[in-house]
Structure formats: structure tokens, C-alpha cells
Write a protein that holds these residues in place. Sequence first.
Motif, PDB file in Angstrom:
ATOM      1  N   SER A 179       0.811  -1.225   0.000  1.00  0.00           N
ATOM      2  CA  SER A 179       0.000   0.000   0.000  1.00  0.00           C
ATOM      3  C   SER A 179       0.837   1.265   0.000  1.00  0.00           C
ATOM      4  N   ALA A 238      -3.467   3.832   2.521  1.00  0.00           N
ATOM      5  CA  ALA A 238      -4.694   3.140   2.126  1.00  0.00           C
ATOM      6  C   ALA A 238      -4.828   3.145   0.614  1.00  0.00           C
ATOM      7  N   ARG A 239      -5.565   2.155   0.109  1.00  0.00           N
ATOM      8  CA  ARG A 239      -5.779   2.037  -1.326  1.00  0.00           C
ATOM      9  C   ARG A 239      -7.082   2.670  -1.791  1.00  0.00           C
ATOM     10  N   ASP A 240      -8.089   2.738  -0.916  1.00  0.00           N
ATOM     11  CA  ASP A 240      -9.406   3.192  -1.348  1.00  0.00           C
ATOM     12  C   ASP A 240     -10.073   3.976  -0.226  1.00  0.00           C
ATOM     13  N   PRO A 241     -11.146   4.714  -0.534  1.00  0.00           N
ATOM     14  CA  PRO A 241     -11.800   5.559   0.481  1.00  0.00           C
ATOM     15  C   PRO A 241     -12.334   4.783   1.675  1.00  0.00           C
ATOM     16  N   GLY A 271     -11.412   1.910   2.802  1.00  0.00           N
ATOM     17  CA  GLY A 271     -10.299   1.406   3.596  1.00  0.00           C
ATOM     18  C   GLY A 271      -9.652   2.495   4.424  1.00  0.00           C
ATOM     19  N   ILE A 276      -4.708   6.045  -2.302  1.00  0.00           N
ATOM     20  CA  ILE A 276      -5.901   6.882  -2.138  1.00  0.00           C
ATOM     21  C   ILE A 276      -5.583   8.352  -2.409  1.00  0.00           C
ATOM     22  N   ASP A 309      -3.487   9.480  -4.764  1.00  0.00           N
ATOM     23  CA  ASP A 309      -2.855   9.650  -6.083  1.00  0.00           C
ATOM     24  C   ASP A 309      -3.452  10.785  -6.910  1.00  0.00           C
ATOM     25  N   GLY A 346      -9.408  11.324  -4.290  1.00  0.00           N
ATOM     26  CA  GLY A 346      -9.155  10.643  -3.024  1.00  0.00           C
ATOM     27  C   GLY A 346      -8.825  11.610  -1.908  1.00  0.00           C
TER      28      GLY A 346
END
Length: 344
Positions: free
Chosen positions: A162, A279-282, A284, A306, A308, A312
Motif C-alpha cells: 500500500s 490506504a488504497r481506497d476511500p 479502507g 488513495i 494519487d 481521493g
Amino acid sequence: MGTVEIDKISSVTKNLKLTHREHLTDKLSTRQGTVLAAQVLHDKSIYNEMELPTGRMSKLKKDDIIAVALGERMALKGFVGHLPKTLKTNDVINLLNFGGVAGICTSANTREVGEPMRIRVLGGIARGGKLLNIDQATLFSPAAKLKSNIPLIMITAGSMDSGKTTVASEIIKTLTRIGMRLAAAKLTGVAAMRDLYRMEDYGVYESVSFVDAGISSTANIDPETVVKVGKGALNHLSRGKPDAIIVELGDGIIGKYGVVQILEDKEIQKNVRLHVTCARDPAGAIKLVEDCAKFGVPVDVVSGPITDNEVGKAIIREHLGVMTYNAFTPSNEWLDLVIARWAI
């Protein structure tokens, strides 16, 4: 059993300073950290390298003789494996990671890493007739009490891959350039030196991991042991009087590596001066921030994929009100937190 000519020595055995000619024994153990000589049984086109003690990655070929150590792995990506229940010469086991941890593979993300590499046990590596284990050559011992008061910069994540080491490296680069003296510790995960060597490349003057306490992997081991190893590492690094210790916790907070137990420890919590999570996504990211607050280590900065782009970052600001940081397009707002908190 005689001697063996070893082609490639894995980084998990680094503190034993193995040579390319070692003695063998057929009196084996299934205990974590047991050091074995093994023969590679087939070629692979992906995930086919092993990390040497120098940090260099070396491609493995059929019939290579390699030195490995037993351990477990519970990777969300990659291989899942456990210690063999029994072990004898000529048994076939698997290489579970590029650091040289070996065991019995039970599951794999084959599209990403292929089938696990099969290796045939030639015997245990012995000195003075005694089977070697990586816990026979350590840099520090586990500690029941944290004696250090050195500030910690904690780096966590929701899962492996991550961006923890990437953001840690950028933070190290920035802080060392403004004159801070930093040490680093990787307290959970599976044995490999790549992350620590990278942090040293960016300016850390000393680094250790659980391997330096004789642990090949923190997967599925007693959580109390994981915490004691962590405290031992921090006590060891504190002797050099760094301005801060960068602490990377391998794997995610929901996993089998003891991450939560490290975060929940009250002695460790007292020293955390800055907490960055990846984190990779909202969803998460939101869950990470909520859980870490419950554990007692509130998140100061959210990083990772997240962040990038602006979408995000906006979600994090709207839902959490937490600062964001992207290691590929870094900004320095977080330095205000460091300056304010270290000034205290």
C-alpha cells in the motif's frame, strides 16, 4: 552427513554469516528459523529471485543449492504457508518469499507470483555438530519493558503493498535534509531486507527488524512475543540517540502478523509522535483512521494510492479532516506537525 556447496545464501540468514561451504546434519527441526540447505527443483518465470544478505536479488535456477530458514507467511498477495509438521532429508517444501523463508505453501495468488517454488531439503546446516537456527545470531533480545523515550514516526497500512516503504523513504529524505538523525525498524512481516536497505539509502543511519531478534516471520506467532521483539528493537536503536525512529509495520492492521498488538501497547503509544497510514481506497482509509483511533494511535496523515489524485484527497478531507500526503508528488505541510511536536 558431510558438507554442501551453497550457490546462494538468503538474506534471512544474514546474521549467521554463512559461507558457501557448510556442514550438513540430518537431525532436523520444524522450529521457526531452522536453517536448511535445499535444492531448487524447477525453473520459474516470475517471482524467481532470492534476496542475498547484501540486498542484491539473485535469479534462482533449477538445481541451485540455496540456504533458507523455516517460517510462515500469511500474505494477502503472494503465498500463504506454514511450518512443516515433520521434516526429514529429501522432503519437498516451498520457498515462501524472496527473503528465503521456507515452509509448506497452502495458497497462492498464482496470477501474480505463479506456483510456489519447490525445493528439496538436503539437510540442516550445522556448526560444531549443532543444527543452526537464525536465533543463534542476534543483534538484540526481546524486552518486556520499553526503556526508550525516543519519538516514533509510525507507518501503517490497510494491507501489504500500500506504499508504506515509499512514503517512509520520502519522509526520511526530507527529515534528514533538515538535519534530523534517524533510525528505522521493521517490526512485523516476513523476513526481507529490501525495505530497510531502501530506508538506509534515503538517510537512515541504522536499521533493524524482527530478523535481528531471530524471528523469520511474525505471522501466527504469539502476539506477546511480537510486542517484546518490537520493544527490544526500539531499545536497541535508542542507544544511538536518534532524533526519531521510523517504525514500519509490515502487512495491514487486520492480519496475522501482530500489527494491532504493537499499536495497542501503551508503552509504545506514549512515544508515537507522528502516525502516517497508507490506504488504497476511500472505505479502507476511513476504516483505518477509525480503528487506529480506537487502538489509541490516532492517524495524523493519510498516504498511499488513495492520495494519487484530487478525488481521493478530497474524500479524506471531507470524511476525516485528516492531512493527506502523496509520496510521488510530495508536499511539506506535514512538516509543520513534526516541527511543532518535536519542539515540545
